[in-house]
Each structure stands twice: as structure tokens, then as C-alpha cells.
Design an enzyme around this catalytic site. Structure first.
Site, short mmCIF file in Angstrom:
data_model
loop_
_atom_site.label_atom_id
_atom_site.label_comp_id
_atom_site.label_asym_id
_atom_site.label_seq_id
_atom_site.Cartn_x
_atom_site.Cartn_y
_atom_site.Cartn_z
CG HIS A 67 49.69 -27.30 22.70
ND1 HIS A 67 49.83 -26.67 23.91
CD2 HIS A 67 49.56 -26.31 21.79
CE1 HIS A 67 49.80 -25.36 23.73
NE2 HIS A 67 49.64 -25.11 22.45
CD GLU A 120 41.54 -20.53 21.05
OE1 GLU A 120 42.62 -20.83 20.48
OE2 GLU A 120 41.46 -19.73 22.01
#
Length: 729
Positions: free
Chosen positions: A528, A458
């Protein structure tokens, strides 16, 4: 006994050494230009150190004295079309690129500099001093130098922070069909930074024309390179990613130039990224004009040995040996440069009134206007002057029942069809029939080369997208599979992309869209499930969009893609499978920036919500006991950043209801409603009959357990309880 088979790296790794024959064969004009650049940069840097010693530089003065050979030797192998970015110690990198831009045919060390060269010196000095006439009006200072017209895309104060952006510049060059290359300069400390290694891998996988130029000056502040790594030959890093790599003496500008010429040819011919490591040495400490030995981490003998190999001295000796310049001429070049720097400095400096002879100060009229402090955090939205903006209330186009995820894929397809500059990247977006949720369904086949599946990196691909946005030729859409992953890329999102427009002067667009889903309620647990709105709202530069219907998603995504600021588009997994009003065939309209939607009118309480919490609020309001119901007005914010809050709609509602409930799903610790409630109290205190009420999740992140997860988040029941409490207040 097992058999041991030796392995060899797939990429070449060489050490290049310039010989006397190479010096003899070098073009005299190249050597004169090389010497002129070295002299100008050295003289400039010494002048800056003198100002710093006099207290006239606010902040650090990271001198590049001793390291100029690497910057000059490499930049002279480039053109103005090529991009560079650099490190916090980047004066030499920036000046070399800027001087080469204004004098592409070369500089002569004995010719008086023209106005363009003087302007480069003056604006760079002014920027380092924090003055209005600087490149970014003093906002960038010593560590953030940018002149995009010259291909100098910005030096960077975060170690390794600019490396992913350089990959973005390289991607843009290639996608635009040019043979231009990108060079990112960084030091031995940044070699061990995750963003650097992630970007090497990504650049290698995508065969991008980017050079990882390592200035190995032996010390990260005071830590020697041999203390920090078991392989101090830092160009060896390239072999692990199959990058062609060169190692060269950075005190020898011609050797650097020869190595860089080979590396540039490698990249221009489409063979992918390169690594060039130059062994060099900063003559002074990390910051300021003292030697490292003064702080005890270097020996004077070591410093003396490196100074004996000064790149200026080496080039001057070869010029004299070949009869190109005499010793008197090389000395005269230095004397002339010092005189010019005094002239340049006098533009922004004046004698200190009442001070001792020689004391100076910054001319008062050179400072920026303090009122300009927040200008340019975001753009002025003039890009919407000709946009198909519709009324924020109701439905301005024909609608039909639409699955939310179909609206996501539909509007992206439409924008990619009408704008060849839109490119999508993220993990698995090119497979699985549209990524993990179907947002790119059908797009890889329709738009080959523009739906880019990335490694799980990322930091690298967010930064690469940031570089694409800064370059300006394309609009990247980045998908983060879960919002929690933003913190893996926090440097790129918050230090780089969000701050770039303001930090570099307020004028440069940063058109980037970041899509990410909020997944609380799905059983994916603490790492998450988060709602990042509260944290993003505290970060300057970003705009935040939170659509709650298919119709809104289309209009808000169109606005996000048109916007010249970075926009994070939050998506809730609860909404993906839901259905609601969405456009029949018009996917081109924009909902206006900064306009909320009134989902229900009422007179008793204003309920403010966003994203996946909005349907829960509407359910809770609708299911109240009719005999004890509050007539709630429900406002769906849509835009969450400070600059885009619809205060007009909020004020009109509070004027009727005189009380407010803010409802969100996320944890109380990172609550978006916390700052919003504070601002409502400050703005509308006289309209309120009670403090702002709030519904949030718990302190804990959601757990895997279905029961504990439900206890950690807010939904319809928590809103219903709050409405009942307000009714009894």
C-alpha cells in the site's frame, strides 16, 4: 438431520432452439441479408487465409470460418447506435457490424455491392495487411479493428481485455438517456478470466445494458472447454451474477438471431445485462489455414461433424426449401463474392516483379510512412487552445492558506458543477463523508448518479472507465485507493487505456483521469505504499501529473480533466493534511502542460523533485549549515511523462549550476529518476561537471515497522546527506 432446502437462481436461464416453423416464419429479406453477410464474411476470411499462406499477412490471421453464424445472427438484431467490441478472433464480428451499418435495410446476396460495402471490405483487408488505407492506418492489424462510426468500438488481442470496456459503453448509453445497448464478444477461454467475471458482477450490480456474448468454439487454442471448467455450459456463469442467460446453437444463425432479439429487448427495457452463449466451432486451427486435427488436439471425425452443420449451408438450404433462392442462386452468390474480393484485393496487391505466375506483393505505396511510428501516442493538446492557462510560475490568481485535501474536493466540485460529463468512480467514494480521504466530500448529494461507489474490482471499473473514455460522451475520474492497486488493473491501464489512441490510429481521444495516492510513511506496508511514477513513465500513452501544493493541484487537475489523453494524477498522503497557497475563489485556471515550477532559484546545483518529496527537498536546502551551504535551485517537475518534461527549464538551470541531483522517495528498483538521469546525461552531457546525483528509497518495499519503513524511503535527511556529499565532491 439438517434440512436441505433447494435453491433456484433468481435469473432466467434458457436454451433456445429454432424450429422449422421459425424458419418458415422468418422474413425472406432477413434470410437473404443473413445469407449475404455469411457469404461476404466467409469469402473475405478465405481470401485472408490465402494471403497468409502466401506470406502477405504479417502477424496472425485468426480465421472465424465456421463461427460466422453467431456474429451475423446477433448483429442483425442491433442498430448502428448499439456498440460492440470483440476478441482477437474478431473479423466476423467487425465485418457483420460494419456491413449492417452501411446497409441497415439489408443486403441482397445477388446484388452487386455498392461502394460503401466495397469500402468496408477494402479498408478491413488493408488493415489486416498493415496498410495505410486501413481503418487505423495499419497499426491495429488483424486483432484491433475499430470503426466507431459503425459502433464497432474495437477488437482486442488480450483475452477478456475488451469486456470491461463494453460495460463502459453501456453505462454511457444509459447515462445519455438512450436505449442503445452494448455487446461484447469473447470466447470460452475468456469466460475464466478475472476481468470478465468482475465485469459481469459490476454490470449486474449497476443493471447496465450490456450483453456478454460467449462464442464457445470448444477450444482455447488446443485446450478443450471441458478440460478448463467443470461447467462447460458457459452461460451458467450468468446465474451467479443474476444475469438473464440464453444458450443457443451458434451454427444456426436464425436461432442466434431469435435469442439475441430477446436479449436486446430485455436490455432496452431496462432489465439489465444478459448472457448469450452460442456453441460454435472454428474450422481451422487457432491461427492460419490448417485444421486443428493437423496439430493432434482434434479428431477428423469431430471436425467433419461440425462442418456438416456449416451455417452457410444451413441458411442456403432453408432459402432453397422456402423457394426464396434456388440452389443455383445461392452458389452464384458465392461465386460473385469471390470475384469481388479479387477486385478488392487488386487495389492493394500487384504481381510480384520477376516472380512466378500468380505470385503477388503489397503495392509499395500502400505501406504507412515509417516516420509516422510515434505519431498519436498522445494527442496534440489542441484542446487547450481556448483554455484559461496561466503563467506556470508564481500564483496567477488570488491565494490563501488552504488545506491540500480541500483543494482536491473543491476543484472536483467545480468541474462537476460546470461539466455534466464528469463522473467519479471508485471504492467508497460515495460514502465516508468523501471517501477514505475526503476527496469527494459533499459531492454524492450534489451530483446524484455521478459519484459511483464500485465493488472491489479495479480491473473491471478501470476498464469500464476506459470504455466510457473511448465512447467520448463523458469524462471518467477513477480513484484507486492506493497506487499499488494499479497492478491489479494493469491490463486495463497499460494494455488497453494507455495504448488505445495510438493502436487505433492516433486520432481517437481517451479522456480519463486516474487519481491515486502514494502512502509511504503511513505504516501501510509493502502493498500500500509504492510510488508508481517510474513504471508509468515507461508506459506509452499516459500523461503523469504530480502536484505538491494546493494551488498546483487545482491548476493541474483542471488541465488533466481538459486533456484528451489519459492522465494519472498522483497524490501523496503527506500532503493531504498539509496547508499551503490555494485559490481563494477561482477554481477554473489551468496550469500549462509540460511546465515545471522553480520553487527556489540557485546557482550551485539543480535539485529536481516532485510530489511529496518536494517539501523535503526545500526543507533540506533551507536547513543547510550557512557556512557550507550549496545554493540549490529546486525544480518541481509537476508533469512526469516523457512528452511533458520541461526540458527548457531544466536546461536553463543546468546551464547555471552544471550539476544535478534528482530526489525521490520511491524504491530504487522502480525509480523514476533512473530514466530521467539517463535522459539528462544524453541531452546535457556537455553542461555537466559531474554525473547526475540521485536520492532514492531502498530496494525493499516499505515495511510495517516504523523503523524499517523509514529506512526504506527517502526524506529530508537523505537529501541533506546528498547535498553535503556534493559540496565535498
Amino acid at each position: 438431520m439438517p434440512e436441505h432446502l433447494p435453491l433456484a437462481p433468481a435469473a432466467p436461464w434458457v436454451e433456445l432452439v429454432a424450429t422449422t416453423a421459425d424458419w418458415d416464419a422468418a422474413d425472406p429479406q432477413l434470410l437473404r441479408t443473413m445469407y449475404a453477410q455469411l457469404v461476404w464474411i466467409r469469402t473475405f476470411e478465405q481470401y485472408v487465409l490465402d494471403l497468409a499462406a502466401a506470406g502477405l499477412i504479417h502477424g496472425p490471421a485468426h480465421s472465424s470460418i465456421g463461427q460466422e453464424g453467431g456474429a451475423v445472427g446477433s448483429v442483425l438484431a442491433l442498430t448502428s447506435a448499439d456498440s460492440v467490441n470483440g476478441s482477437h478472433r474478431g473479423h466476423h464480428q467487425f465485418l457483420a457490424k460494419a456491413l449492417h451499418h452501411v446497409a441497415p435495410a439489408g443486403l441482397d446476396p445477388l446484388t452487386a455491392p455498392g461502394d460503401d460495402v466495397r469500402d468496408v471490405l477494402l479498408k478491413t483487408l488493408a488493415e489486416i495487411c498493415g496498410l495505410d488505407r486501413g481503418w487505423t492506418h495499419g497499426r491495429g492489424g488483424s486483432m484491433h479493428l475499430q470503426w466507431k462510426a459503425a459502433g464497432a468500438m474495437g477488437t482486442n488481442a488480450i483475452v477478456g481485455g475488451g469486456v470491461p470496456q463494453a460495460a463502459g459503453f453501456a453505462w454511457s448509453h444509459r447515462q445519455d438517456g438512450t436505449d442503445a445497448v452494448s455487446v461484447t464478444y469473447f470466447g470460452d477461454g475468456a469466460v475464466n478470466i478475472g476481468s470478465t467475471l468482475e465485469t459481469m458482477n459490476l454490470a449486474g450490480a449497476w443493471a447496465l445494458p450490456v450483453c456478454f456474448f460467449i462464442e464457445n468454439n470448444q477450444y482455447a487454442v488446443s485446450t478443450n472447454v471441458r478440460e478448463a471448467t467443470a461447467e462447460p455450459r458457459l452461460s451458467a456463469r450468468g446465474l451467479g451474477f443474476n444475469l438473464a442467460s440464453w444458450k443457443v446453437d451458434g451454427m444456426d444463425p436464425l436461432a442466434v438471431h431469435l435469442a439475441m432479439t430477446e436479449a436486446v429487448e430485455h436490455m432496452r427495457s431496462g432489465k439489465g445485462p444478459t448472457v448469450v452463449e452460442v456453441d460454435t466451432y472454428r474450422f481451422f486451427h487457432q491461427n492460419g489455414g490448417f485444421a486443428g486435427s493437423a496439430f493432434g488436439y482434434r479428431e477428423k471425425e469431430e471436425e467433419k461433424a461440425w462442418r456438416a452443420r456449416d451455417p452457410l449451408t444451413q441458411v442456403a438450404e432453408h432459402l432453397q426449401r422456402r423457394g426464396i433462392m434456388s440452389a443455383e442462386a445461392t452458389d452464384e452468390a458465392v461465386t460473385r463474392a469471390k470475384a469481388v474480393m479479387e477486385e478488392v484485393g487488386s487495389v492493394v496487391l500487384e504481381p510480384l516483379p520477376g516472380g512466378k505466375p500468380g505470385q503477388r506483393r503489397i503495392r509499395p505505396d500502400e505501406w504507412p510512412d515509417p516516420a509516422w511510428v510515434d505519431v498519436g501516442v498522445r494527442g496534440d493538446l489542441s484542446e487547450f487552445d481556448d483554455a484559461p492557462v496561466v503563467d506556470p510560475q508564481g500564483h496567477a490568481v488570488a491565494v490563501q492558506d488552504t488545506k491540500f485535501i480541500d483543494a482536491v474536493a473543491g476543484v472536483m466540485a467545480r468541474r462537476m458543477e460546470t461539466d455534466e460529463g464528469v463522473v467519479v468512480m471508485g471504492e467508497d467514494v460515495h460514502r465516508l463523508n468523501g471517501g477514505t480521504n475526503g476527496a469527494t466530500r459533499g459531492l454524492p448529494d450534489r451530483f446524484p448518479g455521478r459519484i459511483l461507489g464500485t465493488p472491489i474490482s479495479e480491473n473491471a471499473f478501470a476498464g469500464l472507465a476506459g470504455g466510457i473514455a473511448l465512447d467520448g460522451r463523458f469524462t471518467p475520474v477513477v480513484e484507486f485507493m492506493y497506487a499499488d492497486f494499479m497492478w491489479v488493473a494493469a491490463d486495463q491501464l497499460f494494455n488497453q487505456i494507455g495504448k488505445a489512441r495510438h493502436m487505433y490510429g492516433g486520432d481517437g481521444a481517451v479522456p480519463l483521469v486516474l487519481r491515486s495516492k502514494v502512502a509511504m510513511g503511513t505504516g501501510y506496508g509493502s502493498q500500500h505504499s509504492m510510488d508508481p511514477a517510474g513504471i508509468f513513465a515507461t508506459a506509452p500513452g499516459w500523461r503523469i501529473v504530480a502536484p505538491s501544493t494546493p494551488y498546483d493541484y487545482v491548476g493541474l487537475m483542471n488541465a488533466a480533466l481538459r486533456c484528451q489523453d489519459p492522465v494519472v494524477v498522483l497524490e501523496h498522503v503527506d500532503l493531504y493534511t498539509s496547508s499551503g497557497p490555494g485559490p481563494v475563489d477561482d477554481y477554473d485556471y489551468c496550469l500549462p502542460v509540460g511546465k515545471a515550477a522553480v520553487r527556489r532559484e540557485g546557482a550551485d546545483v539543480t535539485v529536481i523533485s516532485y510530489l511529496g518529496m518536494t517539501p523535503y527537498v526545500l526543507e533540506a536546502v533551507a536547513e543547510q549549515d550557512p557556512e557550507n551551504a550549496l545554493d540549490a535551485e529546486v525544480i518541481d517537475l509537476r508533469w512526469l511523462d516523457r512528452a511533458s518534461i520541461d526540458w527548457e527549464t531544466i536546461e536553463a538551470s543546468i546551464t547555471k549550476t552544471n550539476q544535478v541531483l534528482i530526489a525521490e522517495q520511491g524504491a530504487v528498483g522502480t525509480s523514476y529518476g533512473g530514466w530521467l538521469a539517463d535522459e539528462i546525461h544524453r541531452r546535457f552531457f556537455d553542461l555537466l561537471d559531474a554525473p547526475v546525483w540521485r536520492v532514492t528509497g531502498a530496494e525493499a518495499s516499505p515495511s510495517i515497522s516504523k523503523v524499517l519503513e523509514r529506512a526504506a524511503i527517502a526524506q529530508k535527511d537523505e537529501v541533506a546527506a546528498a547535498l553535503a556529499e556534493i559540496k565535498g565532491y
